[in-house]
Design a protein around this motif. Structure first.
Motif, PDB file in Angstrom:
ATOM      1  N   TYR A 153      64.761  67.977  50.725  1.00 27.19           N
ATOM      2  CA  TYR A 153      64.520  68.094  52.153  1.00 27.19           C
ATOM      3  C   TYR A 153      63.061  67.789  52.473  1.00 27.19           C
ATOM      4  O   TYR A 153      62.251  67.527  51.584  1.00 27.19           O
ATOM      5  CB  TYR A 153      64.855  69.508  52.636  1.00 27.19           C
ATOM      6  CG  TYR A 153      66.251  69.938  52.291  1.00 27.19           C
ATOM      7  CD1 TYR A 153      67.316  69.614  53.127  1.00 27.19           C
ATOM      8  CD2 TYR A 153      66.536  70.647  51.119  1.00 27.19           C
ATOM      9  CE1 TYR A 153      68.607  69.997  52.813  1.00 27.19           C
ATOM     10  CE2 TYR A 153      67.820  71.028  50.795  1.00 27.19           C
ATOM     11  CZ  TYR A 153      68.852  70.698  51.645  1.00 27.19           C
ATOM     12  OH  TYR A 153      70.136  71.067  51.331  1.00 27.19           O
ATOM     13  N   LYS A 154      62.739  67.842  53.770  1.00 32.67           N
ATOM     14  CA  LYS A 154      61.364  67.775  54.248  1.00 32.67           C
ATOM     15  C   LYS A 154      61.086  69.002  55.099  1.00 32.67           C
ATOM     16  O   LYS A 154      61.937  69.437  55.876  1.00 32.67           O
ATOM     17  CB  LYS A 154      61.135  66.525  55.106  1.00 32.67           C
ATOM     18  CG  LYS A 154      60.804  65.265  54.340  1.00 32.67           C
ATOM     19  CD  LYS A 154      60.461  64.159  55.332  1.00 32.67           C
ATOM     20  CE  LYS A 154      60.173  62.851  54.624  1.00 32.67           C
ATOM     21  NZ  LYS A 154      59.849  61.787  55.624  1.00 32.67           N
ATOM     22  N   LEU A 155      59.889  69.540  54.956  1.00 28.33           N
ATOM     23  CA  LEU A 155      59.439  70.664  55.763  1.00 28.33           C
ATOM     24  C   LEU A 155      58.305  70.194  56.662  1.00 28.33           C
ATOM     25  O   LEU A 155      57.323  69.620  56.177  1.00 28.33           O
ATOM     26  CB  LEU A 155      58.959  71.808  54.861  1.00 28.33           C
ATOM     27  CG  LEU A 155      58.147  72.926  55.519  1.00 28.33           C
ATOM     28  CD1 LEU A 155      58.971  73.634  56.582  1.00 28.33           C
ATOM     29  CD2 LEU A 155      57.642  73.906  54.471  1.00 28.33           C
ATOM     30  N   HIS A 156      58.428  70.427  57.967  1.00 30.60           N
ATOM     31  CA  HIS A 156      57.408  70.064  58.952  1.00 30.60           C
ATOM     32  C   HIS A 156      56.815  71.350  59.528  1.00 30.60           C
ATOM     33  O   HIS A 156      57.551  72.202  60.034  1.00 30.60           O
ATOM     34  CB  HIS A 156      58.012  69.227  60.073  1.00 30.60           C
ATOM     35  CG  HIS A 156      58.673  67.966  59.603  1.00 30.60           C
ATOM     36  ND1 HIS A 156      58.072  66.731  59.663  1.00 30.60           N
ATOM     37  CD2 HIS A 156      59.900  67.754  59.041  1.00 30.60           C
ATOM     38  CE1 HIS A 156      58.885  65.818  59.174  1.00 30.60           C
ATOM     39  NE2 HIS A 156      60.004  66.417  58.794  1.00 30.60           N
ATOM     40  N   ILE A 157      55.508  71.481  59.455  1.00 30.38           N
ATOM     41  CA  ILE A 157      54.808  72.680  59.914  1.00 30.38           C
ATOM     42  C   ILE A 157      53.866  72.308  61.045  1.00 30.38           C
ATOM     43  O   ILE A 157      53.062  71.379  60.914  1.00 30.38           O
ATOM     44  CB  ILE A 157      54.015  73.338  58.765  1.00 30.38           C
ATOM     45  CG1 ILE A 157      54.955  73.741  57.625  1.00 30.38           C
ATOM     46  CG2 ILE A 157      53.239  74.548  59.273  1.00 30.38           C
ATOM     47  CD1 ILE A 157      54.234  74.352  56.439  1.00 30.38           C
ATOM     48  N   SER A 158      53.958  73.042  62.157  1.00 32.90           N
ATOM     49  CA  SER A 158      53.039  72.876  63.291  1.00 32.90           C
ATOM     50  C   SER A 158      52.249  74.166  63.461  1.00 32.90           C
ATOM     51  O   SER A 158      52.831  75.260  63.428  1.00 32.90           O
ATOM     52  CB  SER A 158      53.807  72.561  64.584  1.00 32.90           C
ATOM     53  OG  SER A 158      54.589  71.395  64.442  1.00 32.90           O
ATOM     54  N   VAL A 189      58.685  64.235  66.350  1.00 30.99           N
ATOM     55  CA  VAL A 189      57.663  64.528  67.351  1.00 30.99           C
ATOM     56  C   VAL A 189      58.286  65.100  68.624  1.00 30.99           C
ATOM     57  O   VAL A 189      57.863  66.160  69.113  1.00 30.99           O
ATOM     58  CB  VAL A 189      56.841  63.261  67.666  1.00 30.99           C
ATOM     59  CG1 VAL A 189      55.835  63.556  68.776  1.00 30.99           C
ATOM     60  CG2 VAL A 189      56.114  62.784  66.412  1.00 30.99           C
ATOM     61  N   GLU A 190      59.278  64.436  69.179  1.00 28.69           N
ATOM     62  CA  GLU A 190      59.891  64.937  70.412  1.00 28.69           C
ATOM     63  C   GLU A 190      60.582  66.277  70.215  1.00 28.69           C
ATOM     64  O   GLU A 190      60.436  67.178  71.066  1.00 28.69           O
ATOM     65  CB  GLU A 190      60.861  63.894  70.965  1.00 28.69           C
ATOM     66  CG  GLU A 190      60.164  62.679  71.564  1.00 28.69           C
ATOM     67  CD  GLU A 190      61.131  61.778  72.320  1.00 28.69           C
ATOM     68  OE1 GLU A 190      62.283  62.196  72.526  1.00 28.69           O
ATOM     69  OE2 GLU A 190      60.732  60.664  72.700  1.00 28.69           O
ATOM     70  N   PRO A 191      61.377  66.492  69.148  1.00 33.48           N
ATOM     71  CA  PRO A 191      61.962  67.829  68.948  1.00 33.48           C
ATOM     72  C   PRO A 191      60.919  68.937  68.852  1.00 33.48           C
ATOM     73  O   PRO A 191      61.127  70.038  69.371  1.00 33.48           O
ATOM     74  CB  PRO A 191      62.753  67.676  67.647  1.00 33.48           C
ATOM     75  CG  PRO A 191      63.109  66.231  67.581  1.00 33.48           C
ATOM     76  CD  PRO A 191      61.940  65.519  68.178  1.00 33.48           C
ATOM     77  N   VAL A 192      59.802  68.671  68.198  1.00 34.35           N
ATOM     78  CA  VAL A 192      58.739  69.683  68.100  1.00 34.35           C
ATOM     79  C   VAL A 192      58.191  69.993  69.484  1.00 34.35           C
ATOM     80  O   VAL A 192      57.980  71.162  69.841  1.00 34.35           O
ATOM     81  CB  VAL A 192      57.625  69.205  67.152  1.00 34.35           C
ATOM     82  CG1 VAL A 192      56.401  70.105  67.263  1.00 34.35           C
ATOM     83  CG2 VAL A 192      58.119  69.190  65.711  1.00 34.35           C
ATOM     84  N   HIS A 193      57.966  68.966  70.292  1.00 35.69           N
ATOM     85  CA  HIS A 193      57.425  69.199  71.635  1.00 35.69           C
ATOM     86  C   HIS A 193      58.420  69.969  72.509  1.00 35.69           C
ATOM     87  O   HIS A 193      58.018  70.846  73.277  1.00 35.69           O
ATOM     88  CB  HIS A 193      57.073  67.861  72.283  1.00 35.69           C
ATOM     89  CG  HIS A 193      55.863  67.218  71.685  1.00 35.69           C
ATOM     90  ND1 HIS A 193      55.488  65.916  71.943  1.00 35.69           N
ATOM     91  CD2 HIS A 193      54.932  67.705  70.809  1.00 35.69           C
ATOM     92  CE1 HIS A 193      54.385  65.634  71.287  1.00 35.69           C
ATOM     93  NE2 HIS A 193      54.033  66.689  70.586  1.00 35.69           N
ATOM     94  N   HIS A 194      59.697  69.652  72.392  1.00 36.16           N
ATOM     95  CA  HIS A 194      60.696  70.402  73.162  1.00 36.16           C
ATOM     96  C   HIS A 194      60.717  71.872  72.743  1.00 36.16           C
ATOM     97  O   HIS A 194      60.831  72.770  73.593  1.00 36.16           O
ATOM     98  CB  HIS A 194      62.076  69.782  72.979  1.00 36.16           C
ATOM     99  CG  HIS A 194      62.311  68.557  73.806  1.00 36.16           C
ATOM    100  ND1 HIS A 194      62.422  68.603  75.183  1.00 36.16           N
ATOM    101  CD2 HIS A 194      62.447  67.247  73.453  1.00 36.16           C
ATOM    102  CE1 HIS A 194      62.622  67.377  75.651  1.00 36.16           C
ATOM    103  NE2 HIS A 194      62.648  66.531  74.630  1.00 36.16           N
ATOM    104  N   ALA A 195      60.619  72.134  71.433  1.00 32.10           N
ATOM    105  CA  ALA A 195      60.615  73.517  70.955  1.00 32.10           C
ATOM    106  C   ALA A 195      59.387  74.272  71.451  1.00 32.10           C
ATOM    107  O   ALA A 195      59.475  75.432  71.871  1.00 32.10           O
ATOM    108  CB  ALA A 195      60.685  73.541  69.428  1.00 32.10           C
ATOM    109  N   LEU A 196      58.219  73.626  71.424  1.00 32.95           N
ATOM    110  CA  LEU A 196      56.997  74.277  71.899  1.00 32.95           C
ATOM    111  C   LEU A 196      57.045  74.486  73.407  1.00 32.95           C
ATOM    112  O   LEU A 196      56.514  75.484  73.913  1.00 32.95           O
ATOM    113  CB  LEU A 196      55.779  73.431  71.507  1.00 32.95           C
ATOM    114  CG  LEU A 196      55.503  73.317  70.000  1.00 32.95           C
ATOM    115  CD1 LEU A 196      54.319  72.405  69.753  1.00 32.95           C
ATOM    116  CD2 LEU A 196      55.245  74.694  69.390  1.00 32.95           C
TER     117      LEU A 196
END
Length: 577
Positions: free
Chosen positions: A308-313, A356-363
């Motif tokens: 998998y890949k893990l993305h951290i913001s 990028v877009e899913p992260v922005h929607h979540a934030l």
């Protein structure tokens, strides 16, 4: 298991007195500090949908969530975490337990995780923590955030195609033997199948030898897979056998890796799929293990892995000016902690730019959109830079990659920037003064582009043709983006050459330290569980644990440390101070 949501109990007086006496010297343990600062962080009602109203009364899911977060903070197994609940004073204090409370069985944690994943509550813990910090002023919208990704190894062995074919047959035989032993004894030659599949398929134990032997073994596995599936799907076989997950997995892997054809005499032939002749499924659909159906084979430059890949913001603070920086080898404590605001988990084939877009929607849902978002080039595209600013008001601080043409790859010849573009006249002029003859809008890979082509009559006699183009049927060709995107790309490439932009972009590098902390503290490099859902749950709870660790350090006034600083370099900085 039933649930009757209720408030967390207050810390019992005896538990509080003994725990505070034990922590009288120095800073209190993490678990105690979290309870004192954040209180009952995870309410039972947040998990009520995952539990029924009837049946045996279950342990508080809110406190089970806290146990899981503390478990990740110390990288413990389920049994070790239960032991901490039973014997650790700070954990009893955090959970509000009496000293004589015996806790619960380790299997409760596994059941809790399953219920959370089945009801889509994986991200609830991190969201609740971030909202609590937002209410305390420790996280807010605006400011700066950064995101990066890292690879995660699945909790299964990495198999090549040969091992995958054989292990899939073995997994199906194991499942059938456990579920319907009488049918297996009647329908199959148990002794023969056991000699071939009695132990796991591993090239280390069964070296296949030459390429011809490996090819023959692959065909044998394919024939066995087809024979087993036909036996299961035979009208005389119990219909429910076909619904066993291992049988369905074998069927899918066989279809992906084998073809059933006929030879010249009309005889049936089981043939192994060849990528260049028969085609293989795309990597996003191709199974890599019969035991984890979500894991995929991915690659990035020289790195290849199954998982998998893990993305951290995370929130990030700009560095202090040099004239204000402390002389010590450690940085001063930031005004607010660098809180992890969001994590995402994908299979290994999903490119970073898709996140990028899913992260922005979540934030945006949390009310924590940044003003500036720092990303590496893997997340960047001109469309995202424009779209993020227009939709969310976020400025992406990220380098855009140069072209992929031969000139860019070799860093030689005339690159696109060497051509003058006249947008109004719809033509381009090369460094030698020739003008283009064709200007055609088109669609390539789902993007709007403009194809500009020079006439062969101009390019053939050109004295610098060898360094400009090697096209034989026509002259030099350029692929441009629409004018607004083209100008944005050129401006971005120009800015990347200035030291001011490079110094600003250096803030993104700090996320590498966060990834290192996640790997070293919570063991995020290797998945604990199988499947995308539970792997994502692990990453979310690990992020919550890292936030608590950072908050504890911030509450205690512990300054930030430099990342990747050797002991010798630290000593040098200390002596210099």
């Amino acid at each position: 298991m039933s649930l009757r949501p209720e408030e967390w109990p207050e810390v019992p007086e005896l538990t509080a007195r003994v725990a505070r006496a034990a922590a009288a010297r120095g800073a209190p343990p993490l678990a105690m500090r979290v309870r004192d600062e954040l209180g009952a962080l995870f309410a039972d009602a947040e998990f009520a949908v995952a539990f029924g109203r009837r049946g045996r009364r279950g342990w508080s899911p809110g406190r089970l969530a806290m146990v899981t977060v503390l478990q990740m903070a110390e990288n413990l197994t389920d049994r070790a975490a239960v032991q901490r609940v039973r014997f650790d004073l700070s954990w009893k204090y955090c959970l509000g337990l009496e000293l004589e409370d015996l806790g619960f069985d380790a299997s409760v944690l596994s059941e809790f995780r399953t219920r959370v994943v089945d009801h889509g509550l994986e991200e609830r813990v991190l969201d609740l923590l971030v909202v609590a910090l937002k209410e305390k002023g420790l996280a807010k919208a605006g400011g700066k955030q950064r995101t990066d990704s890292t690879h995660v190894l699945a909790a299964v062995r990495e198999l090549n195609r040969l091992e995958l074919a054989g292990e899939s047959v073995r997994a199906a035989l194991e499942a059938l033997s456990a579920a319907a032993p009488d049918w297996v004894a009647q329908a199959l030659d148990v002794g023969g199948w056991n000699r071939r599949y009695g132990r796991r398929i591993d090239a280390y134990w069964r070296p296949p030898g030459s390429q011809a032997q490996r090819d023959q073994l692959a065909l044998d596995y394919g024939r066995d897979a087809v024979a087993l599936l036909r036996a299961v799907y035979h009208p005389a076989a119990p219909p429910w056998l076909r619904q066993l997950p291992a049988v369905q997995t074998l069927r899918q892997i066989t279809v992906q890796n084998y073809l059933i054809t006929t030879d010249n005499s009309g005889a049936e032939v089981v043939k192994r799929r060849e990528a260049d002749k028969d085609g293989l499924p795309p990597g996003s659909l191709r199974l890599t293990s019969p035991y984890d159906l979500d894991a995929r084979y991915g690659g990035k430059e020289d790195l290849h892995w199954t998982g998998y890949k893990l993305h951290i913001s995370e929130v990030c603070q700009p560095p202090r000016p040099k004239d204000e920086a402390p002389p010590q080898c450690r940085q001063a404590r930031p005004p607010v902690p660098n809180v992890i605001t969001h994590v995402a988990t994908t299979d290994a084939t999903v490119p970073d730019v898709k996140l990028v877009e899913p992260v922005h929607h979540a934030l945006a849902t949390l009310g924590l959109l940044p003003a500036e978002h720092y990303l590496d080039s893997g997340y960047a595209s001109a469309e995202l830079i424009v779209g993020s600013l227009a939709t969310f008001g976020i400025a992406l601080v990220t380098p855009l990659l140069t072209g992929t043409s031969r000139q860019y790859r070799e860093n030689a010849g005339y690159q696109r920037e060497a051509f003058a573009i006249d947008w109004d006249a719809r033509r381009a002029t090369c460094p030698q003064g020739a003008t283009s003859r064709f200007w055609s809008p088109a669609r390539q890979k789902g993007r709007d582009v403009i194809v500009v082509r020079f006439d062969q009559a101009d390019c053939v006699p050109c004295p610098v043709r060898a360094i400009c183009t090697n096209a034989s049927r026509w002259g030099r060709q350029l692929t441009l983006r629409p004018r607004p995107l083209h100008e944005l790309i050129d401006a971005n490439h120009t800015a990347q050459g200035y030291q001011g932009w490079q110094a600003k972009y250096a803030l993104r590098a700090g996320v590498e330290g966060t990834i290192r902390q996640a790997v070293a503290v919570t063991g995020s490099r290797r998945a604990r569980y199988r499947g995308l859902g539970k792997t994502h749950l692990e990453h979310v709870y690990s992020a919550a644990a890292l936030n608590l660790i950072r908050l504890d350090a911030w509450w205690n006034g512990q300054p930030l440390d430099h990342t990747r600083t050797s002991h010798l370099a630290r000593l040098d900085l200390t002596l210099a101070a």
